[in-house]
Design an enzyme around this catalytic site. Structure first.
Site, PDB file in Angstrom:
ATOM      1  N   LYS A  24     -32.067 -16.488  37.730  1.00 42.56           N
ATOM      2  CA  LYS A  24     -32.526 -15.258  36.756  1.00 42.56           C
ATOM      3  C   LYS A  24     -33.597 -15.581  35.901  1.00 42.56           C
ATOM      4  O   LYS A  24     -34.013 -16.420  35.560  1.00 42.56           O
ATOM      5  CB  LYS A  24     -32.265 -14.087  36.169  1.00 42.56           C
ATOM      6  CG  LYS A  24     -31.046 -15.306  35.218  1.00 42.56           C
ATOM      7  CD  LYS A  24     -30.609 -13.883  33.854  1.00 42.56           C
ATOM      8  CE  LYS A  24     -29.319 -14.441  33.015  1.00 42.56           C
ATOM      9  NZ  LYS A  24     -28.909 -13.922  32.181  1.00 42.56           N
ATOM     10  N   TYR A  42     -56.019 -21.409  12.812  1.00 42.57           N
ATOM     11  CA  TYR A  42     -56.678 -19.851  12.231  1.00 42.57           C
ATOM     12  C   TYR A  42     -55.547 -19.848  11.413  1.00 42.57           C
ATOM     13  O   TYR A  42     -54.773 -19.846  11.365  1.00 42.57           O
ATOM     14  CB  TYR A  42     -55.591 -18.946  13.219  1.00 42.57           C
ATOM     15  CG  TYR A  42     -56.671 -18.948  14.884  1.00 42.57           C
ATOM     16  CD1 TYR A  42     -57.579 -18.903  14.744  1.00 42.57           C
ATOM     17  CD2 TYR A  42     -55.788 -18.912  15.978  1.00 42.57           C
ATOM     18  CE1 TYR A  42     -58.872 -17.904  15.612  1.00 42.57           C
ATOM     19  CE2 TYR A  42     -56.267 -19.186  16.923  1.00 42.57           C
ATOM     20  CZ  TYR A  42     -57.771 -18.496  16.707  1.00 42.57           C
ATOM     21  OH  TYR A  42     -58.789 -18.131  17.836  1.00 42.57           O
TER      22      TYR A  42
HETATM   23  C1  LIG Z   1     -27.915 -14.232  31.761  1.00 44.63           C
HETATM   24  C2  LIG Z   1     -25.855 -15.013  32.398  1.00 44.63           C
HETATM   25  C3  LIG Z   1     -26.058 -14.746  32.656  1.00 44.63           C
HETATM   26  C4  LIG Z   1     -25.895 -16.749  31.896  1.00 44.63           C
HETATM   27  O1  LIG Z   1     -25.896 -16.812  30.746  1.00 44.63           O
HETATM   28  P1  LIG Z   1     -26.148 -17.940  30.511  1.00 44.63           P
HETATM   29  O2  LIG Z   1     -25.399 -17.615  28.015  1.00 44.63           O
HETATM   30  O3  LIG Z   1     -27.562 -18.467  30.610  1.00 44.63           O
HETATM   31  O4  LIG Z   1     -25.318 -19.090  31.031  1.00 44.63           O
HETATM   32  C5  LIG Z   1     -24.232 -15.255  32.524  1.00 44.63           C
HETATM   33  N1  LIG Z   1     -23.841 -13.893  33.436  1.00 44.63           N
HETATM   34  C6  LIG Z   1     -24.665 -12.686  33.430  1.00 44.63           C
HETATM   35  C7  LIG Z   1     -23.873 -11.683  33.425  1.00 44.63           C
HETATM   36  C8  LIG Z   1     -25.673 -12.787  32.387  1.00 44.63           C
HETATM   37  O5  LIG Z   1     -26.387 -11.687  32.248  1.00 44.63           O
END
Ligand SMILES: *Cc1c(COP(=O)(O)O)cnc(C)c1O
Length: 366
Positions: free
Chosen positions: A33, A253
């Protein structure tokens, strides 16, 4: 000639996946994702799919992400881990993805349209998505007619030794018991994210159920203390200016950095517009020509200044802001160790502007 870029070591992603797979003891839903945590979802997916014993599916959060994978020709299983709104179910079907469902009307609609496999989301304490564990039995009638392929939950702080993972495990087990007679014995159970896998590893255990869903670990961060995970991203930028500033003069800045003597200040062609976060202002360290040099002043959108008084430095030199230079490595975790910045946000931000350069096996010999 490039000014700032992110080198992505796809060989390291593959080895990290293998290490997580070994520790989990079950195949993975590889979370890609948010454009593969900023690293590049399509490239990561291509690097990972084709090893079915390691990767069972790819995990996304939105249909747009799923579509990008499909348009790139990736036909692997895709699990969407966030709830969809009802109007999205048709698109989910046409993309051939597995949605996460938990509302009876959505489950019925999905099955009425012959959507295919889907997973049941159970909320055991994250209070974000899914049916509450203690009301899961209300779905028994619906599930008896429409069986899910999988059932899962998500931990809120599996990395912490505070017992919450254990209590979320118990709540998930309770929900599974309540649904057992309406779930097929082959239902795919999954709960562990990266921190879940690592917390069990610390206790000498593997992941319960049939699958685990690591994200950040694939990208070499957050749980790297427990595994031999490799750095995946290397943020580099060229020196585009070098100047002398006198004692008492300020840099960037807000004038928050004041030279204490005559100093040399170099300007890097990278800023928070490239994902080198403002949190590194006056406290980041950068690798340049084999030495660590400090960030001087506030990180601006397009440029970041560093103090090179004691380091060799010329216009055109390449600095490493995150990642490896020679034998030195500024890991994502080390860069975020002060705690004011999450390694998740640092990685995801790298997708902003700097082009990504994909390397098949940058450090395979290490
Ligand atoms: C993002 C997510 C993961 C992965 O989590 P990490 O901490 O990056 O390993 C797994 N399951 C769900 C439902 C998520 O939203």
């Amino acid at each position: 000639m490039r000014r700032a870029w992110v080198e992505v070591d796809l060989g390291a992603v593959r080895r990290n996946a293998a290490a997580l797979r070994r520790a989990a003891g079950v195949p993975l839903v590889a979370m890609v994702k948010a454009d593969g945590y900023g690293v590049g979802a399509v490239a990561v997916a291509r690097a990972l799919v084709g090893a079915p014993d390691t990767i069972w599916a790819l995990g996304v959060a939105t249909l747009v992400e799923a579509r990008a994978l499909r348009e790139a020709g990736i036909d692997a299983r895709i699990l969407c881990c966030t709830p969809l709104v009802p109007e999205e179910l048709h698109d989910a079907k046409s993309l051939g993805i597995r949605p996460s469902l938990h509302r009876a009307q959505d489950i019925r609609a999905w099955n009425a349209m012959k959507g295919g496999a889907w997973h049941l989301a159970i909320d055991t304490g994250m209070s974000r998505a899914g049916i509450r564990w203690d009301t899961a039995s209300s779905l028994r009638e619906c599930l008896a007619e429409h069986t899910p392929e999988g059932v899962f939950t998500h931990f809120h702080s599996a990395e912490a030794p505070d017992g919450t993972r254990v209590s979320q495990d118990a709540r998930f087990d309770e929900a599974l018991r309540a649904l057992r007679s309406v779930l097929p014995p082959t239902v795919l159970e999954h709960r562990d994210n990266s921190a879940g896998i690592s917390s069990r590893l610390a206790a000498g255990k593997s992941s319960p159920g049939s699958l685990a869903r690591p994200g950040i670990g694939l990208y070499g961060a957050f749980v790297a203390d427990r595994f031999p995970l490799e750095q995946v991203v290397h943020l580099r930028a060229r020196v585009i200016d070098v100047r002398t500033v006198l004692a008492g003069e300020t840099v960037s800045y807000g004038g928050t950095y004041t030279a204490t003597r005559e100093q040399r200040i170099a300007t890097l062609a990278v800023g928070h517009g490239d994902g080198y976060r403002r949190a590194f202002s006056n406290c980041g360290r950068v690798l340049l020509n084999g030495t660590h040099v400090p960030v001087a002043g506030v990180v601006s959108m397009d440029m970041t200044m560093i103090d090179v008084t004691d380091a060799p430095c010329e216009v055109g030199d390449v600095a490493t802001l995150i990642g490896r230079e020679g034998d030195e490595c500024l890991t994502t975790d080390a860069a975020t160790a002060s705690g004011s910045l999450s390694p998740y946000e640092l990685l995801v931000g790298l997708a902003l502007r700097a082009p990504r350069v994909f390397l098949e096996d940058a450090h395979g010999d290490r």
